[in-house]
Design a protein around this motif. Sequence first.
Motif, PDB file in Angstrom:
ATOM      1  N   GLU A  95      92.465   1.216 -86.594  1.00 39.07           N
ATOM      2  CA  GLU A  95      91.712   2.400 -87.016  1.00 39.07           C
ATOM      3  C   GLU A  95      90.405   2.023 -87.702  1.00 39.07           C
ATOM      4  OE1 GLU A  95      96.098   3.377 -86.966  1.00 39.07           O
ATOM      5  OE2 GLU A  95      94.828   1.731 -87.683  1.00 39.07           O
ATOM      6  N   ASP A  96      90.436   0.939 -88.487  1.00 35.04           N
ATOM      7  CA  ASP A  96      89.241   0.495 -89.195  1.00 35.04           C
ATOM      8  C   ASP A  96      88.133   0.119 -88.213  1.00 35.04           C
ATOM      9  OD1 ASP A  96      90.609   0.739 -91.618  1.00 35.04           O
ATOM     10  OD2 ASP A  96      91.343  -1.330 -91.512  1.00 35.04           O
ATOM     11  N   VAL A  97      88.509  -0.639 -87.179  1.00 33.96           N
ATOM     12  CA  VAL A  97      87.518  -1.101 -86.213  1.00 33.96           C
ATOM     13  C   VAL A  97      87.011   0.072 -85.375  1.00 33.96           C
ATOM     14  CG1 VAL A  97      87.060  -2.689 -84.311  1.00 33.96           C
ATOM     15  CG2 VAL A  97      88.618  -3.365 -86.136  1.00 33.96           C
ATOM     16  N   ALA A  98      87.929   0.902 -84.896  1.00 35.29           N
ATOM     17  CA  ALA A  98      87.527   2.043 -84.069  1.00 35.29           C
ATOM     18  C   ALA A  98      86.538   2.935 -84.815  1.00 35.29           C
ATOM     19  CB  ALA A  98      88.762   2.843 -83.646  1.00 35.29           C
ATOM     20  N   ARG A  99      86.826   3.176 -86.087  1.00 37.78           N
ATOM     21  CA  ARG A  99      85.939   4.037 -86.884  1.00 37.78           C
ATOM     22  C   ARG A  99      84.574   3.383 -87.083  1.00 37.78           C
ATOM     23  NH1 ARG A  99      88.365   3.597 -91.339  1.00 37.78           N
ATOM     24  NH2 ARG A  99      90.082   4.957 -90.702  1.00 37.78           N
ATOM     25  N   ALA A 100      84.572   2.086 -87.363  1.00 38.71           N
ATOM     26  CA  ALA A 100      83.315   1.393 -87.661  1.00 38.71           C
ATOM     27  C   ALA A 100      82.392   1.305 -86.450  1.00 38.71           C
ATOM     28  CB  ALA A 100      83.610  -0.004 -88.192  1.00 38.71           C
ATOM     29  N   GLU A 104      86.940   6.250 -80.141  1.00 39.28           N
ATOM     30  CA  GLU A 104      88.232   6.888 -80.370  1.00 39.28           C
ATOM     31  C   GLU A 104      89.294   5.795 -80.444  1.00 39.28           C
ATOM     32  OE1 GLU A 104      88.907  10.026 -80.893  1.00 39.28           O
ATOM     33  OE2 GLU A 104      86.829  10.693 -80.669  1.00 39.28           O
ATOM     34  N   LEU A 105      90.306   6.015 -81.285  1.00 44.82           N
ATOM     35  CA  LEU A 105      91.318   4.982 -81.501  1.00 44.82           C
ATOM     36  C   LEU A 105      92.005   4.588 -80.201  1.00 44.82           C
ATOM     37  CD1 LEU A 105      92.998   3.148 -83.300  1.00 44.82           C
ATOM     38  CD2 LEU A 105      94.499   5.102 -83.788  1.00 44.82           C
ATOM     39  N   HIS A 106      92.381   5.577 -79.397  1.00 38.71           N
ATOM     40  CA  HIS A 106      93.119   5.259 -78.163  1.00 38.71           C
ATOM     41  C   HIS A 106      92.245   4.433 -77.215  1.00 38.71           C
ATOM     42  CE1 HIS A 106      91.031   8.102 -75.449  1.00 38.71           C
ATOM     43  NE2 HIS A 106      90.902   8.846 -76.517  1.00 38.71           N
ATOM     44  N   ALA A 107      90.932   4.708 -77.207  1.00 40.86           N
ATOM     45  CA  ALA A 107      90.033   3.953 -76.341  1.00 40.86           C
ATOM     46  C   ALA A 107      89.896   2.518 -76.846  1.00 40.86           C
ATOM     47  CB  ALA A 107      88.669   4.624 -76.285  1.00 40.86           C
ATOM     48  N   TYR A 108      89.806   2.368 -78.157  1.00 42.50           N
ATOM     49  CA  TYR A 108      89.685   1.021 -78.722  1.00 42.50           C
ATOM     50  C   TYR A 108      90.955   0.208 -78.444  1.00 42.50           C
ATOM     51  CZ  TYR A 108      89.674  -2.878 -81.854  1.00 42.50           C
ATOM     52  OH  TYR A 108      89.783  -4.157 -82.344  1.00 42.50           O
ATOM     53  N   LEU A 109      92.119   0.815 -78.658  1.00 39.54           N
ATOM     54  CA  LEU A 109      93.372   0.100 -78.417  1.00 39.54           C
ATOM     55  C   LEU A 109      93.494  -0.324 -76.957  1.00 39.54           C
ATOM     56  CD1 LEU A 109      95.848   2.211 -80.574  1.00 39.54           C
ATOM     57  CD2 LEU A 109      95.113  -0.139 -80.984  1.00 39.54           C
ATOM     58  N   THR A 114      93.589  -4.661 -72.807  1.00 42.24           N
ATOM     59  CA  THR A 114      93.085  -5.180 -71.532  1.00 42.24           C
ATOM     60  C   THR A 114      92.071  -6.300 -71.699  1.00 42.24           C
ATOM     61  OG1 THR A 114      91.342  -3.489 -71.485  1.00 42.24           O
ATOM     62  CG2 THR A 114      93.435  -2.939 -70.420  1.00 42.24           C
ATOM     63  N   ASP A 115      91.733  -6.640 -72.966  1.00 43.42           N
ATOM     64  CA  ASP A 115      90.682  -7.634 -73.220  1.00 43.42           C
ATOM     65  C   ASP A 115      89.407  -7.273 -72.480  1.00 43.42           C
ATOM     66  OD1 ASP A 115      91.985  -9.305 -75.006  1.00 43.42           O
ATOM     67  OD2 ASP A 115      92.968 -10.432 -73.401  1.00 43.42           O
ATOM     68  N   ASN A 116      89.047  -6.005 -72.540  1.00 42.46           N
ATOM     69  CA  ASN A 116      87.882  -5.510 -71.805  1.00 42.46           C
ATOM     70  C   ASN A 116      87.062  -4.608 -72.721  1.00 42.46           C
ATOM     71  OD1 ASN A 116      86.043  -4.817 -69.826  1.00 42.46           O
ATOM     72  ND2 ASN A 116      87.396  -3.364 -68.817  1.00 42.46           N
ATOM     73  N   TRP A 117      86.155  -5.216 -73.479  1.00 41.17           N
ATOM     74  CA  TRP A 117      85.328  -4.453 -74.407  1.00 41.17           C
ATOM     75  C   TRP A 117      84.326  -3.596 -73.642  1.00 41.17           C
ATOM     76  CZ3 TRP A 117      84.561  -2.467 -78.968  1.00 41.17           C
ATOM     77  CH2 TRP A 117      83.277  -2.124 -79.387  1.00 41.17           C
ATOM     78  N   ARG A 118      84.260  -2.333 -74.007  1.00 36.47           N
ATOM     79  CA  ARG A 118      83.281  -1.419 -73.413  1.00 36.47           C
ATOM     80  C   ARG A 118      82.573  -0.702 -74.548  1.00 36.47           C
ATOM     81  NH1 ARG A 118      83.729  -0.397 -68.024  1.00 36.47           N
ATOM     82  NH2 ARG A 118      85.547  -1.254 -66.951  1.00 36.47           N
ATOM     83  N   GLY A 119      81.388  -1.161 -74.863  1.00 39.07           N
ATOM     84  CA  GLY A 119      80.628  -0.554 -75.939  1.00 39.07           C
ATOM     85  C   GLY A 119      79.151  -0.640 -75.675  1.00 39.07           C
ATOM     86  N   THR A 120      78.394   0.225 -76.302  1.00 37.09           N
ATOM     87  CA  THR A 120      76.945   0.179 -76.203  1.00 37.09           C
ATOM     88  C   THR A 120      76.428  -1.017 -76.989  1.00 37.09           C
ATOM     89  OG1 THR A 120      76.639   1.540 -78.174  1.00 37.09           O
ATOM     90  CG2 THR A 120      76.904   2.703 -76.071  1.00 37.09           C
TER      91      THR A 120
END
Length: 230
Positions: A95-100, A104-109, A114-120
């Motif tokens: 939750e800490d990482v997802a918020r920072a 969304e928590l479910h997307a971060y988990l 999957t070891d597949n980071w998807r972020g801007t």
Amino acid sequence: MPATPTPPPFNAPAARRLRAALGMTPEHVAYGMRVSYGHPHITPDHVMAWERGAAAPSASELTALAGTLWCSPGELIGRPRTLREHRIARGLAPEDVARAVGHELHAYLRMEETDNWRGTDRQSAALADLLGLGLPDFVTVTGRDARLGDLLRNAVTTRWQAYVRPVAKVVPLDRPFLEGALQGLHQDYQGHMAATLSWGGGSSDAGDAARDFLDRIVEHFWTRIQESPA
């Protein structure tokens, strides 16, 4: 049913050393984990197995063990390799990482699973800052290692100049650093190949060295970057 996450790499000697420094026995550690951290199944045998390297604690057990030994979880694990392991090493909840980072928590988990980071770019920068990621770890955690390896192998086996820009898209470094690293890697690899081809084919050792160089190209790249003058 989701697969059970692989435990983070456990540093058994560190656990044994920290326990001894506190003057605690395995019985003391097991008792502390049971009473203070809600792990009623933990026995001294568990603690001794972890310290021998015969078993590894789960993520929640690792957190409890760290609390009992008055240390951070990061002091009890080896070099983190994945996004999840870096998070655990920092003692952070999902939750800490997802918020920072603004996920969304479910997307971060899902990214952890999957070891597949998807972020801007902004989210990636926030992730690197929160987890204290150096550039090599950042590239690994964001799933760019394979792409980087492919580009580097092409760079050293063909014209390295053509790969400065593609590599820069994977590794955000100044052009002079990248140019120096790619040129140096190219020269190293071509030196191995020259040894292989000289005198009627060279030795098998030279050929093995060239193949090993390509297999470890990402490692060689980071070494070159670290050796580059500031």
